[in-house]
Design a protein around this motif. Structure first.
Motif, PDB file in Angstrom:
ATOM      1  N   SER A 130      42.904 -11.673  64.133  1.00 54.64           N
ATOM      2  CA  SER A 130      42.647 -12.819  63.453  1.00 54.64           C
ATOM      3  C   SER A 130      43.086 -14.047  64.219  1.00 54.64           C
ATOM      4  O   SER A 130      43.895 -14.345  64.422  1.00 54.64           O
ATOM      5  N   LYS A 131      42.387 -15.057  64.019  1.00 57.90           N
ATOM      6  CA  LYS A 131      42.373 -16.482  64.795  1.00 57.90           C
ATOM      7  C   LYS A 131      43.745 -16.697  64.198  1.00 57.90           C
ATOM      8  O   LYS A 131      44.565 -17.248  64.621  1.00 57.90           O
ATOM      9  N   LEU A 132      43.560 -16.471  62.397  1.00 53.93           N
ATOM     10  CA  LEU A 132      44.585 -17.140  62.016  1.00 53.93           C
ATOM     11  C   LEU A 132      46.563 -16.850  62.428  1.00 53.93           C
ATOM     12  O   LEU A 132      47.126 -17.155  62.428  1.00 53.93           O
ATOM     13  N   ARG A 133      45.877 -14.986  62.604  1.00 60.21           N
ATOM     14  CA  ARG A 133      47.211 -14.337  63.176  1.00 60.21           C
ATOM     15  C   ARG A 133      47.529 -14.838  64.303  1.00 60.21           C
ATOM     16  O   ARG A 133      48.539 -15.025  64.576  1.00 60.21           O
TER      17      ARG A 133
END
Lengths: 261, 261, 261
Positions: free
Chosen positions: B101-104
């Motif tokens: 994920s982009k968040l990670r």
């Protein structure tokens, strides 16, 4: 408060299967729920403010453990204590890391102040830190022996009108007018995370059936822990064998092994 | 950085019992705390911003694991890294799911950017994703072999001036000027959740006593893991036997079994 | 929906190693991740709203378990269900403690309403409480037998156009037009926390390969659980042996032990 207290309390937990609400830390939630099941109680791991009035209405005790404390969980704990008070239920406070940060010391005191019926269960350093200047000594790490915390525990018992369990190589059960020593347990136990948390959870189970000193829990965990450790080659085995030992513990073995004075 | 590095580091952890602060995911908190205890270290699982300055002041290293990341925990992680920097402590970053994920991916880079003294421990896909376009390949799933991530790891070592551990069937320890391969471990290990997380936690314990490459942790976990797996009929037994093996691991066995090149 | 359904589904999980996203409770995250790995699936324990669209895009199913529910996690669950719908993935709902608090009952219904493709897995009391007045009986505690919840399960199956698994001494698999009974399992299983949660997680794994009734999961867990319990002297051993039994379970044993009617 003698060996019959312990035997009767164990019998009562297995008969009545009391519900125990636990607001505890993320690390030990699984272990403490399993320990409660293994001894015959019924764990509820819940923390939402919206449901705490309902949960405490049909449960027998509340266990509050501040092991992974943060600012979101403190108000949840306070609501739970309020609801425990409303329903006249015992609150077991486990002040994990009390003294290691101001947040933990202050929160522990806030909970102890708020609870009407209270049992405090901590290691020596936590009990000494919770008592503050009035304790016999000060410290934050677990190198304090439980003997060194007896004065602090007596101070807490008087200040909060509560019972106190100082756990360690020797466990001390401190009430307003009594002091009992237990010498069960095993040197491998501190190599498993959350043994103290498990003791606090079991203290909740026994409080829910009316044994409000912490004695029965300390006796049962000490004996089950030493049985389990004797069967274990390391702390991984011990964690598992402890649950089996709690489940299998019979009165004869408990009486035979108990080192109480 | 040779076999003496490993032996001395193991000895130092058991002697000094370093405190290691872990901001890790909910899934593995119990396992990683127990692995730290089993090897002789002392885990602190804490994440509150209010207490992180105190916690880092008396602890030896910080482990940040983004396994169950959310927007509430990111600022907590950043405060912890800042406090680790203030106290000149190593930060071990475990970029769980980086690339998934982009968040990670973004959070992993933000933490890597912020930490002054850094070790990154990930699987091949995570290391490749963290390195981004500059890596030798791209990917998000764990089907990448650790060999495929060596270029990405070298890029990360240079970019962040850090050490990198790529774990997998073969583990690679990558520093500015060295590359070491370890071929211990067992095919059953990926069937237990959090083996990588445990490696990151142990990396923190060794960093706290001055072994800041990740080599000792990878060697110890690889050898203990293969000993444990040989005694296990399935992943349930392995999780338990690993803790026993970490606790029981002696220098002779470690030297005898180590496959380092 | 017969024994071939179960065998084929087990084979498919081990072949395809489906990714299963779990938003579950803190108590069982480790167990359920390990159970998914042991059966051959690949768990993702993630709950952040920011990454749920990505996670559901490459995963096979979503498991939502409300065991440690709070107001912060409800919106995360709703976003996850929305993303599961967007990607046409099954949602497995585990309404832990439904009926024990209004929050749990309302949230369970909100999730059941929102999910397009739904399997509900609960114990008798939870299923009866979820069905509300329309159920054949009412109750909040687990003393209801699973038989008593069949009417409620049929009501839920019709209302939400879903499949329902009522687990207990006898498990019931309820679909729009079928009812299957399973009589595997063991009396020691309720002494381990999270057995129902594990069943819900496995239900997600099988749903991810197209077995959307819950039958395969209930069969596999029932048989593996009774094998494990026969090898266990207590619930600590059982928790471990269950993971080994899931990992080792072969088709012949499954067929031989299955008590389905």
């Amino acid at each position: 408060m003698n060996i019959d207290t312990i035997i009767n309390a164990l019998h009562a937990v297995r008969e009545q299967k009391p519900l125990v609400v636990n607001i505890t830390n993320y690390v030990v939630m699984n272990n403490t729920a399993n320990a409660l099941l293994a001894i015959g109680a019924s764990p509820i791991m819940a923390h939402s403010r919206e449901e705490m009035a309902e949960m405490m209405s049909f449960s027998g005790a509340l266990v509050i453990n501040i092991g992974t404390l943060d600012s979101l969980w403190i108000p949840r704990m306070m609501v739970a204590v309020e609801q425990a008070n409303n329903h006249n239920k015992v609150v077991v406070l486990d002040p994990v890391g009390c003294g290691a940060s101001k947040l933990r010391t202050q929160t522990s005191r806030q909970i102890a102040d708020a609870a009407n019926k209270l049992i405090i269960r901590g290691n020596a350093s936590e009990i000494i830190a919770l008592a503050g200047e009035q304790g016999t000594s000060k410290g934050v790490d677990s190198t304090d022996s439980s003997e060194a915390a007896v004065g602090a525990a007596q101070y807490l018992a008087k200040t909060y009108q509560c019972n106190v369990v100082v756990s360690g190589e020797t466990d001390f059960i401190i009430t307003a007018d009594r002091q009992i020593k237990l010498n069960n347990g095993h040197v491998m136990m501190p190599y498993v995370t959350g043994m103290g948390c498990t003791l606090s959870a079991l203290t909740g189970a026994f409080a829910a059936v009316g044994e409000e000193t912490g004695l029965a829990a300390a006796a049962v965990l000490g004996v089950a822990g030493e049985i389990a450790a004797e069967q274990s080659k390391g702390p991984g085995s011990l964690q598992l064998n402890l649950l089996d030992a709690l489940y299998l513990l019979d009165e004869e073995t408990l009486i035979q092994r108990l080192k109480m004075s």
